[in-house]
Scaffold this motif. Structure first.
Motif, mmCIF file in Angstrom:
data_model
loop_
_atom_site.group_PDB
_atom_site.id
_atom_site.type_symbol
_atom_site.label_atom_id
_atom_site.label_comp_id
_atom_site.label_asym_id
_atom_site.label_seq_id
_atom_site.Cartn_x
_atom_site.Cartn_y
_atom_site.Cartn_z
ATOM 1 N N ASN A 43 0.810 -1.219 0.000
ATOM 2 C CA ASN A 43 0.000 0.000 0.000
ATOM 3 C C ASN A 43 0.838 1.261 0.000
ATOM 4 N N ASP A 44 1.905 1.278 0.784
ATOM 5 C CA ASP A 44 2.601 2.538 1.041
ATOM 6 C C ASP A 44 4.079 2.573 0.674
ATOM 7 N N ALA A 92 -2.655 5.154 -7.148
ATOM 8 C CA ALA A 92 -3.883 5.930 -6.948
ATOM 9 C C ALA A 92 -3.648 7.407 -7.236
ATOM 10 N N ALA A 93 -2.518 7.934 -6.786
ATOM 11 C CA ALA A 93 -2.210 9.354 -7.016
ATOM 12 C C ALA A 93 -1.995 9.637 -8.500
ATOM 13 N N LYS A 139 -4.781 5.830 -0.114
ATOM 14 C CA LYS A 139 -4.143 7.143 0.063
ATOM 15 C C LYS A 139 -2.818 6.988 0.769
ATOM 16 N N THR A 170 -8.541 3.728 -4.286
ATOM 17 C CA THR A 170 -8.998 4.352 -3.039
ATOM 18 C C THR A 170 -7.871 4.530 -2.023
ATOM 19 N N ALA A 186 -5.438 9.584 -10.267
ATOM 20 C CA ALA A 186 -6.534 10.246 -9.541
ATOM 21 C C ALA A 186 -7.455 11.053 -10.450
ATOM 22 N N LYS A 197 -0.585 3.443 -3.214
ATOM 23 C CA LYS A 197 -0.912 4.860 -3.021
ATOM 24 C C LYS A 197 -0.342 5.705 -4.156
#
Length: 102
Positions: free
Chosen positions: A37-38, A50-51, A102, A100, A54, A47
């Motif tokens: 995720n990160d 996603a960015a 972040k 979704t 976006a 993330k």
């Protein structure tokens, strides 16, 4: 009043369960072997994906296609292998979930 509270509780439970189910789907389909995720592993962090996407209204469909067919070049020269074991519906679910994060 009690019916409203129960319905709200069930709805919230289902919504949080869906997010958890998508993380579980990512684990089940071995996505987490290359993604986190990160942080970047072999592939980009979710993330960051996603960015990057976006503002792209077609992002979920594009990512679902990449999940199933693989690709190279969007994040460097390490290829993402095709994942034909992931159904089209699962790929779309995973793509929407990734978007979704972040």
């Amino acid at each position: 009043m009690n019916k409203i509270l129960i319905a709200t509780a069930v709805g919230l439970s289902l919504a949080s369960g869906a997010a958890l189910a998508n993380a579980d789907l990512a684990k089940a389909k071995n996505c987490m072997a290359c993604h986190a995720n990160d942080k970047k592993l072999v592939g980009p962090a979710y993330k960051d994906v996603a960015a990057k996407y976006a503002s792209d209204k077609d992002a979920a469909a594009k990512l679902a296609k990449k999940i199933r067919e693989g690709g190279v070049g969007a994040w460097g020269q390490i290829p993402m292998p095709a994942n034909p074991q992931v159904s089209e519906a699962e790929a779309l679910t995973l793509a929407r979930w990734v978007l979704t994060i972040k």
